[in-house]
Design a protein around this motif. Structure first.
Motif, PDB file in Angstrom:
ATOM      1  N   GLN A   1       9.928  -0.637  -9.579  1.00 53.04           N
ATOM      2  CA  GLN A   1       8.768  -0.479  -9.020  1.00 53.04           C
ATOM      3  C   GLN A   1       8.744   0.554  -7.688  1.00 53.04           C
ATOM      4  O   GLN A   1       9.212   0.399  -6.863  1.00 53.04           O
ATOM      5  N   ALA A   2       7.561   1.574  -8.148  1.00 55.64           N
ATOM      6  CA  ALA A   2       7.355   2.678  -7.089  1.00 55.64           C
ATOM      7  C   ALA A   2       5.883   2.917  -7.083  1.00 55.64           C
ATOM      8  O   ALA A   2       5.398   2.946  -8.197  1.00 55.64           O
TER       9      ALA A   2
ATOM     10  N   LEU B   1       5.429   6.129   8.906  1.00 56.26           N
ATOM     11  CA  LEU B   1       4.525   6.809   8.129  1.00 56.26           C
ATOM     12  C   LEU B   1       5.203   7.746   6.966  1.00 56.26           C
ATOM     13  O   LEU B   1       6.253   8.303   7.510  1.00 56.26           O
ATOM     14  N   GLY B   2       4.803   7.843   6.017  1.00 54.09           N
ATOM     15  CA  GLY B   2       5.464   8.737   5.002  1.00 54.09           C
ATOM     16  C   GLY B   2       4.547   9.689   4.283  1.00 54.09           C
ATOM     17  O   GLY B   2       4.607  10.739   4.628  1.00 54.09           O
ATOM     18  N   SER B   3       3.534   9.204   3.533  1.00 55.71           N
ATOM     19  CA  SER B   3       2.639  10.018   2.755  1.00 55.71           C
ATOM     20  C   SER B   3       1.915  10.891   3.855  1.00 55.71           C
ATOM     21  O   SER B   3       1.457  11.953   3.194  1.00 55.71           O
ATOM     22  N   ALA B   4       1.574  10.519   5.097  1.00 54.78           N
ATOM     23  CA  ALA B   4       1.032  11.194   6.155  1.00 54.78           C
ATOM     24  C   ALA B   4       1.744  12.575   6.276  1.00 54.78           C
ATOM     25  O   ALA B   4       0.909  13.257   6.688  1.00 54.78           O
ATOM     26  N   PHE B   5       2.982  12.525   6.116  1.00 55.56           N
ATOM     27  CA  PHE B   5       3.698  13.936   6.192  1.00 55.56           C
ATOM     28  C   PHE B   5       3.914  14.855   5.023  1.00 55.56           C
ATOM     29  O   PHE B   5       4.605  15.901   5.045  1.00 55.56           O
ATOM     30  N   MET B   6       3.389  14.308   3.911  1.00 49.71           N
ATOM     31  CA  MET B   6       3.822  15.135   2.495  1.00 49.71           C
ATOM     32  C   MET B   6       3.198  16.277   2.394  1.00 49.71           C
ATOM     33  O   MET B   6       3.500  17.147   1.474  1.00 49.71           O
TER      34      MET B   6
ATOM     35  N   VAL C   1       5.424  14.364 -13.658  1.00 49.12           N
ATOM     36  CA  VAL C   1       6.392  14.224 -12.470  1.00 49.12           C
ATOM     37  C   VAL C   1       6.020  13.118 -11.839  1.00 49.12           C
ATOM     38  O   VAL C   1       4.868  12.556 -11.840  1.00 49.12           O
ATOM     39  N   ASN C   2       7.073  12.445 -11.012  1.00 50.09           N
ATOM     40  CA  ASN C   2       6.391  11.179 -10.183  1.00 50.09           C
ATOM     41  C   ASN C   2       5.697  11.827  -8.858  1.00 50.09           C
ATOM     42  O   ASN C   2       6.461  12.695  -8.259  1.00 50.09           O
ATOM     43  N   LEU C   3       4.555  11.440  -8.648  1.00 51.69           N
ATOM     44  CA  LEU C   3       3.707  11.779  -7.712  1.00 51.69           C
ATOM     45  C   LEU C   3       3.799  10.779  -6.548  1.00 51.69           C
ATOM     46  O   LEU C   3       2.576  10.008  -6.424  1.00 51.69           O
ATOM     47  N   TRP C   4       4.795  10.469  -6.031  1.00 46.58           N
ATOM     48  CA  TRP C   4       4.949   9.299  -5.117  1.00 46.58           C
ATOM     49  C   TRP C   4       3.857   9.434  -4.045  1.00 46.58           C
ATOM     50  O   TRP C   4       3.916  10.367  -3.387  1.00 46.58           O
TER      51      TRP C   4
ATOM     52  N   GLU D   1       0.985  -1.412  -0.033  1.00 46.47           N
ATOM     53  CA  GLU D   1       0.172   0.165   0.146  1.00 46.47           C
ATOM     54  C   GLU D   1       0.889   1.198   0.043  1.00 46.47           C
ATOM     55  O   GLU D   1       0.339   2.268  -0.439  1.00 46.47           O
ATOM     56  N   GLY D   2       2.125   1.155   0.437  1.00 45.91           N
ATOM     57  CA  GLY D   2       2.732   2.483   0.638  1.00 45.91           C
ATOM     58  C   GLY D   2       3.288   3.028  -0.500  1.00 45.91           C
ATOM     59  O   GLY D   2       3.319   2.365  -1.626  1.00 45.91           O
ATOM     60  N   GLY D   3       3.636   4.399  -0.445  1.00 48.40           N
ATOM     61  CA  GLY D   3       4.012   5.208  -1.579  1.00 48.40           C
ATOM     62  C   GLY D   3       5.582   5.008  -1.917  1.00 48.40           C
ATOM     63  O   GLY D   3       6.259   4.580  -1.137  1.00 48.40           O
ATOM     64  N   GLY D   4       5.943   5.680  -2.827  1.00 50.11           N
ATOM     65  CA  GLY D   4       7.373   5.605  -3.492  1.00 50.11           C
ATOM     66  C   GLY D   4       7.844   4.227  -3.658  1.00 50.11           C
ATOM     67  O   GLY D   4       7.146   3.276  -3.971  1.00 50.11           O
TER      68      GLY D   4
END
Length: 229
Positions: free
Chosen positions: A151-152, A115-120, A194-197, A56-59
């Motif tokens: 893969q990302a 957490l990653g995307s939660a802080f974007m 652009v890459n929208l991780w 499920e994770g981004g990037g």
């Protein structure tokens, strides 16, 4: 000589010799894994903890080997599979966007959540304007090699649609080749090139200072666990 508390690895597993040098210096070694097999390899190398990355994770995916035929596991299933095979502390990562998500991975026997995307959308994040705008939408995400050759997961856009089908396995060469295109797109605010991780639950991202989010996620997690108990 710096006596680092922690070194973490992704895109592969360090050798036992590297891990041994670090642990002998008093440094914990965390390895990102995406399958039970990778978890066992990291444990055998001497890792002191595993970052369990769900699909499920981004990037970028933290695969040891970016195999076209490999199976991608969701975080909950992967945590339970890995916990059944190793006593190492597990850090759950992938698609966690709030305190309830943190509580969920703790209930699945993770020692912590990442957490990653939660802080974007925080002011501290170096997120481009086009990326921030995309994160605030309900646009779907997809795994792609189009931007980097590996893969990302990112929010679907024109570049991904046009180049997914013939994107080769070629990291970091593809990443270097597309870098000028992506840099120009960011400068122009063009979210289509652009890459929208982003993780699958990116629509839940909140605009607030990072410190405030950490405290809020903590309160939500404790409240959720309290209700469960």
């Amino acid at each position: 000589s710096e006596r680092l508390e922690l070194v973490s690895f992704t895109f592969g597993c360090p050798t036992p010799e590297v891990v041994s040098r670090l642990t002998e210096a008093g440094t914990d070694v965390w390895v990102t894994v995406t399958s039970p097999e990778e978890a066992m390899q990291a444990q055998a190398a001497g890792a002191t903890a595993l970052v369990v990355q769900g699909a499920e994770g981004g990037g970028h995916r933290g695969y040891f080997v970016d195999d076209l035929k490999r199976e991608d596991f969701g975080l909950l299933a992967l945590l339970r599979l890995v916990a059944a095979q190793t006593p190492l502390p597990l850090i759950g990562a992938g698609g966690i966007m709030d305190g309830a998500g943190v509580a969920a991975v703790l209930c699945a026997e993770a020692a912590a959540a990442q957490l990653g995307s939660a802080f974007m959308l925080t002011p501290e994040a170096a997120t481009s304007s086009a990326h921030r705008a995309a994160l605030a939408t309900s646009s779907p995400t997809r795994l792609t090699r189009a931007f980097s050759g590996r893969q990302a997961r990112g929010i679907v856009n024109r570049f991904m649609d046009e180049h997914d089908r013939h994107a080769p396995q070629g990291y970091p060469a593809v990443n270097q080749m597309t870098a000028p295109i992506r840099a120009a797109a960011r400068k122009e605010g063009d979210g289509q090139a652009v890459n929208l991780w982003a993780g699958q639950a990116h629509v839940l991202a909140r605009e607030a200072p990072a410190g405030d989010l950490v405290r809020e996620f903590g309160r939500e997690a404790f409240a959720t666990l309290g209700r469960l108990s």
